[in-house]
Design a protein around this motif. Structure first.
Motif, short mmCIF file in Angstrom:
data_model
loop_
_atom_site.label_atom_id
_atom_site.label_comp_id
_atom_site.label_asym_id
_atom_site.label_seq_id
_atom_site.Cartn_x
_atom_site.Cartn_y
_atom_site.Cartn_z
N GLU A 57 -3.82 4.68 7.48
CA GLU A 57 -4.17 3.16 7.71
C GLU A 57 -2.85 2.12 7.81
O GLU A 57 -2.93 1.10 8.46
CB GLU A 57 -5.36 2.56 6.72
N TYR A 100 -5.07 -1.73 -0.91
CA TYR A 100 -5.99 -0.73 -0.89
C TYR A 100 -6.76 -1.00 -2.29
O TYR A 100 -6.66 -1.68 -3.16
CB TYR A 100 -5.37 0.56 -0.88
N ALA A 122 0.89 -1.14 -0.08
CA ALA A 122 0.10 -0.26 0.04
C ALA A 122 0.85 1.23 0.22
O ALA A 122 2.04 1.24 0.23
CB ALA A 122 -0.93 0.12 1.08
N ASP A 179 -11.10 3.20 -0.44
CA ASP A 179 -10.82 4.51 -1.22
C ASP A 179 -11.87 5.16 -1.68
O ASP A 179 -12.80 4.61 -2.24
CB ASP A 179 -9.78 4.19 -2.60
N TYR A 222 -10.92 -2.92 5.43
CA TYR A 222 -10.33 -2.46 6.72
C TYR A 222 -11.23 -2.16 7.96
O TYR A 222 -11.16 -2.49 9.00
CB TYR A 222 -9.41 -1.07 6.36
N TYR A 259 -8.28 -5.00 2.53
CA TYR A 259 -8.25 -3.69 1.63
C TYR A 259 -8.49 -2.63 2.37
O TYR A 259 -9.57 -2.58 3.21
CB TYR A 259 -8.66 -3.96 0.18
N PHE A 260 -7.72 -1.39 2.34
CA PHE A 260 -8.18 -0.13 2.87
C PHE A 260 -9.12 0.39 1.69
O PHE A 260 -8.76 0.42 0.49
CB PHE A 260 -6.89 0.87 2.84
#
Length: 713
Positions: free
Chosen positions: A158, A200, A153, A225, A242, A222-223
């Motif tokens: 995060e 992400y 990432a 977006d 996340y 995953y972060f």
């Protein structure tokens, strides 16, 4: 205005300034006391040789005081101690995303323009609760102490929180640069053999594309977006956001097991600039020793109101140390990226302020390529105002630099000119640190003068956990990387092939070898390479860096070469490719450059990405306006003129004739980490570039049979 008029104007201005200096010099002497700098030059010593009289002995820094963090042994202890000491202080800031405009370019890539709001800040106590929830959430989805997880990432809040969640429960974080390219990512992820991958949302399509070649990956976190929809149609892989993991942790009764100091905290993959990425094994204790070394060196420099802007890759040891240093030393961190850093950054919608203008940091980390570009951007802005403005500006820079070297400040000139330029980096930056590669002394002088900042240059590697040498704020010299930090030992060893010896005069020269407790354990699953690079001698563990340096009488080191950068030409002369590149990068026409040579030729050649603004000025003089970048880079007349400019710049920088490229190829492609031409640390990936431009290199270097042995790393 013609050249004669400019000359006469400057002559009159210089005469007036000369008489003004004579009148005000006594006042400046009394107020500014420049002799303090003169005394420093005569008396200061930063390091001492351990065994006096033995040129092969190691050097140790003279500052051996202990920091306030001596008792901390793990990264989890660091975070908890920071919460205990200043948990209610607003420490972690991110900008609110208000909207994102996405457009599809002709090449199929999506181009984003963001509209961002103000910074929103978390206290460390709030962050600690989130770290705890994330740690429990990771346990709930199946991760256990000692397991490995790959984090892929960009730098963001995060990233910091989930890495400390891993540290809190003894999970090993394996870092990968997002721009390693598909082959590099596949290599690193497969070597780690972890079922767990953290990335992400915007990178998920790339991950999904290479998943068939990642047999171990069974779970992805995953972060989120802004505005990116994530489909869960990835077969045989569990997908968690996340936020889901954090939410799951609030209802989890799992037991968190704190790591021990000897446990591995990070497997940090190198950027792959010279070879396949290597995973460096970093235990908690080694990381904390490095952090303490920096704290010892810098403990007296920071103020209550300092702010740090984080934008370099967190997959790099440099950024990891910087952010954790800020956490424990009560310095707020504002998160940014190269796409939103300045008012003119490509990821911002017109009219939206850049992160650096909004947060106005006092501390910044940098790499030489970034500082070279700052220098070029300033010159471009000034040159666009005409030849008179450019001449006056050059005079002002040289005037301030002259008095700075004598120990004086120029408050009037700062107020009239340089304070406005300083607004490019927010207006409040006082200290910058530079690492990752040697910084050209001319660039350091220029940036320090125009931005009124102090640049501390350091030298370290991932293998030495980011610690080796660092210059002090009180050190006014240029082109050096300072003295050994903390308990680090630094020595030189002879390199016969390159002709560098510790008995050389006036300065000992040789390969840098770093020793002490700060070293990493070696390379993950690369035992042979570990034995080759890490050696135990006389009870001390040493790392052989491959970099060549000279050491000065005050104990400071200067990087002068690199083993893998050295090429022997046809008649036995050596050329340092890295040295040539660093000098030529200061040419306004050069955006980036990569130099090659081999033992069959008596010259070197170069692949160069031209600066597009300067290229347009050049083609305007040649009467070739209106041509696209691809056509310009192939035009023989443009190449001929560009070659003359680069060669003339090389001569003005003091390069020898054999070091100046005889032939030049202009490259229309942008060299970005995303395109694979440079690493996440912004170093040229010579092997990748060599393969990509093989035909151009073959053409410049003669017959194909002679190009198999040209120098590459």
């Amino acid at each position: 205005m013609n050249q004669v008029a400019i000359f006469l104007f400057l002559l009159v201005a210089k005469v007036l300034v000369f008489f003004l200096d004579l009148l005000t010099l006594p006042l400046y002497l009394v107020v500014q006391k420049p002799w303090r700098k003169w005394v420093w030059k005569r008396q200061q010593k930063w390091a001492a040789i351990v065994d006096e009289g033995n040129p092969r002995s190691a050097y140790r820094g003279l500052d051996t005081s202990e920091s306030l963090h001596t008792e901390l042994c793990t990264l989890d202890e660091l975070f908890r101690k920071s919460v205990e000491n200043h948990g209610d202080k607003k420490m972690l800031g991110t900008r609110e995303i208000l909207d994102v405009e996405r457009t599809k370019r002709e090449d199929g890539k999506i181009f984003k323009k963001m509209i961002l709001g103000d910074y929103k800040w978390l206290t460390l106590r709030e962050a600690d609760r989130r770290v705890n929830d994330l740690a429990l959430g990771l346990r709930k989805i199946g991760l256990n102490p000692g397991d490995r997880v790959v984090v892929l990432a960009e730098t963001r809040l995060e990233w910091l929180l989930i890495s400390h969640a891993c540290f809190r429960t003894g999970i090993v974080v394996a870092t990968c640069y997002t721009n390693l390219g598909e082959e590099g990512l596949i290599y690193g992820i497969n070597q780690v053999e972890s079922p767990y991958l953290i990335t992400y949302a915007e990178l998920l399509p790339t991950v999904k594309k290479i998943l068939p070649k990642l047999p171990s990956v069974k779970c992805i976190v995953y972060f989120e977006d802004f505005g990116v929809r994530v489909s869960d149609d990835i077969p045989d892989v569990k997908l968690f956001s996340y936020s889901q993991v954090e939410s799951m942790g609030r209802d989890c009764d799992c037991q968190l097991v704190s790591p021990s100091p000897e446990d591995i905290a990070i497997i940090m993959y190198t950027s792959g600039s010279t070879d396949a990425p290597k995973g460096v094994l970093i235990p908690h204790m080694c990381f904390m020793r490095s952090l303490k070394a920096y704290s010892n060196s810098a403990k007296s420099l920071f103020k209550e109101e300092d702010i740090f802007l984080a934008y370099l890759p967190m997959a790099h040891i440099y950024e990891q140390l910087a952010e954790n240093f800020c956490l424990v030393n009560k310095i707020p961190i504002g998160y940014s990226s190269s796409l939103t850093l300045t008012d003119k950054s490509p990821g911002l919608k017109a009219g939206c302020k850049g992160d650096i203008s909004l947060i106005r940091p006092t501390l910044l980390t940098a790499v030489p390529l970034m500082l070279d570009r700052i220098r070029k951007n300033i010159n471009e802005v000034i040159n666009a105002k005409g030849p008179l403005a450019a001449s006056v500006f050059d005079f002002c820079v040289n005037y301030k630099l002259f008095w700075k070297k004598l120990g004086f400040q120029t408050p009037i000139l700062n107020k009239l000119l340089f304070n406005n330029i300083k607004q490019l980096i927010g207006g409040r930056v006082e200290l910058m640190s530079s690492g990752g590669a040697p910084l050209c002394p001319d660039t350091q002088d220029f940036v320090e003068t125009c931005l009124d900042v102090k640049i501390c240059q350091g030298y370290a590697l991932t293998e030495t956990v980011g610690v080796a040498t660092l210059s002090k704020v009180e050190d006014y010299s240029k082109g050096r990387v300072g003295s050994p930090l903390g308990s680090c030992l630094v020595r030189l060893v002879d390199w016969d092939e390159g002709g560098y010896y510790v008995t050389d005069k006036p300065y000992p020269r040789g390969e840098i070898v770093v020793g002490g407790e700060c070293l990493s354990l070696g390379y993950f699953k690369r035992d042979e390479l570990t034995r080759e690079s890490f050696r135990e001698e006389d009870g001390i563990k040493w790392f052989y860096t491959g970099d060549i340096a000279e050491v000065h009488p005050d104990g400071c080191f200067k990087i002068i070469d690199r083993k893998k950068d050295l090429v022997k030409l046809q008649f036995g002369e050596y050329v340092s490719l890295g040295k040539v590149e660093s000098r030529l990068k200061t040419c306004p026409l050069v955006d980036n450059i990569c130099v090659f040579g081999n033992g069959f030729l008596d010259y070197v050649v170069a692949l160069m990405v031209p600066n597009r603004v300067q290229l347009q000025l050049l083609v305007k003089d040649l009467g070739k306006e209106g041509m696209d970048i691809l056509s310009l880079c192939k035009d023989k007349k443009v190449i001929q003129e560009a070659t003359k400019i680069v060669q003339a710049h090389g001569r003005s920088c003091g390069l020898l004739s054999r070091e100046i490229p005889k032939f030049l190829t202009l490259c229309s492609e942008e060299w970005l980490p995303e395109t694979g031409f440079i690493s996440g640390a912004l170093k040229v990936r010579r092997k990748f570039i060599q393969n990509y431009y093989k035909k151009a290199l073959d053409s410049m270097m003669g017959d194909d049979k002679n190009t198999g042995n040209f120098k590459s790393i």
